[in-house]
Design an enzyme around this catalytic site. Sequence first.
Site, PDB file in Angstrom:
ATOM      1  N   ASP A  36      28.774  26.745  46.882  1.00 16.87           N
ATOM      2  CA  ASP A  36      28.239  26.382  45.575  1.00 16.87           C
ATOM      3  C   ASP A  36      26.735  26.098  45.660  1.00 16.87           C
ATOM      4  OD1 ASP A  36      29.114  25.625  42.819  1.00 16.87           O
ATOM      5  OD2 ASP A  36      28.266  23.682  43.374  1.00 16.87           O
ATOM      6  N   GLU A  58      26.306  31.176  46.314  1.00 22.02           N
ATOM      7  CA  GLU A  58      25.913  31.239  44.902  1.00 22.02           C
ATOM      8  C   GLU A  58      24.403  31.054  44.796  1.00 22.02           C
ATOM      9  OE1 GLU A  58      26.671  29.182  40.541  1.00 22.02           O
ATOM     10  OE2 GLU A  58      26.653  27.943  42.328  1.00 22.02           O
TER      11      GLU A  58
END
Length: 523
Positions: free
Chosen positions: A199, A262
């Site tokens: 993330d 990401e």
Amino acid sequence: MGEWWRDGVIYQVYPRSFADSDGDGVGDLAGVLARLDHLVTLGVDALWLSPIQPSPMADFGYDVSDYCNVDPLFGTLADLDRLVAACHARGLRLVLDLVPNHSSDRHPWFLDSRGGRGASRRDWYLWRDPAPDGGPPNNWLSHFGGPAWTLDASSGQYYLHSFLPQQPDLNWRNPAVVAAMHGVLRFWLDRGVDGFRVDVIWLLVKDALFRDNPPEPGAAPDARPFARQRAVHTADQPETHAAIAGLRRVLDAYPGRMMVGEIYLPVERLVRYYGGALDECHLPFNFQLLLCAWDASAIAGVIREYEAALPAGAWPNWVLGNHDRPRVASRVGAGQARVAAMLLLTLRGTPTLYYGDELGLEDVAIPPERAQDPAGLREPGRGLGRDAVRTPMPWDASPGAGFTTGEPWLPLNADHASRNVAAHHAEPDSMLALHRRLLALRRATPALVRGTIEGVAAKDGVLRYVRSHDGRRVQVVLNLTATEREVGVAAGTILAATTAGRAGTVEGDVRLVAHEGLVVGVS
Ligand code: GLC
């Protein structure tokens, strides 16, 4: 060559919304396990699960309160072990979401850290004194609106949160944090997990001097405040690369594991996340198709720019949808969504497919009283809520769509009685059938998996390119418009079409109907 994350296709599951085994209206691991064969018949290779760790769910799992466990809402560690085994038994890989930039404010690390200036884990998070006027230490803003700083009254200091106040940012300049997170990776790798989607990996490290971000010169005056700043000191810091290389070294101690990061950055900065020695992310997520205009010239430009920017030996990847962005079928329209699927599954590089997109699921209208996403609730009126793209997977025409026997946590798609896996399974030209055909073709066609991409061109709304491997050539022509087009193609056999009944051989000038795409095996 030959690694699964190069040759395979990744399928993202938002666990709250895939399959609910216990009737509480929220999906769970046992539900995913029971539906694994959908992934097999679809023809994907890896399952990426959005976070399943214990969480107060302020950001639906992206606020982790224990990195080494499973939230009871989703099941137990034993359920996860069963899922890993079941995936592996079917030849599927399992990729977990790792959220290292921030924890939950209920994580024991943060509970300790906020205990006071002398707390043993104080510098596991980013604490700063107030500005001279008592306000936040600098002008940094939260991605979810408002300042990125919250005052902790008892110590008189502010802590940093790039997202919600319930998601305090960890201090990646602290070696103890780095070591703890490496331990988290090992915990899951030891359980057989095949990799991580990391993330907001480009945000991990912040400016050491906590300098103000400058204004974004091009921003519209009515843009949200966050967009009116340029994230010079809060994103893409040089030190981030060493942090990622450290994660990669942990992974590399285990055979066959993968890290996808990401990263929302322009291409030339994105590709640096492969690492100078290809020692960072195996795949830095390429979101260009989510962000560019849906237009043949724009997409041809994106493909060429990305391919040209890739470092030697770096493997590309493409994404058409995720849990943060509008559904592709809503963005490009139902007819064009079939062309988009053909594009995703024939480009060079690992595709990531978002659950439900194989049914052409659209953004679901969420009545205001059912809205849940904090990103939307904190900045109302800007259309930032992500609930519309996180609705339950429709499996059949029953009242709970086969997703749940209870009340689903978000509304089902209004057309779930017809747009569901069972209905699409029975319909030879459904979106699901198209995905299965394209995935099967991809699997059987080395040119589509490993081939080069050449001749990327756009003319008159038609996008084309050729994939080649070992002397075999596959030509792709995609009509991105809603009207008929004529294109010249090399002589060959149609291997796949977005339109029903289109088959046989082609040569010379070929008519493409609206939203028609063809994959042609060149003779
Ligand atoms: C990432 C996730 C998003 C989440 C945010 C904060 O962007 O994809 O869903 O809200 O990080 O963790």
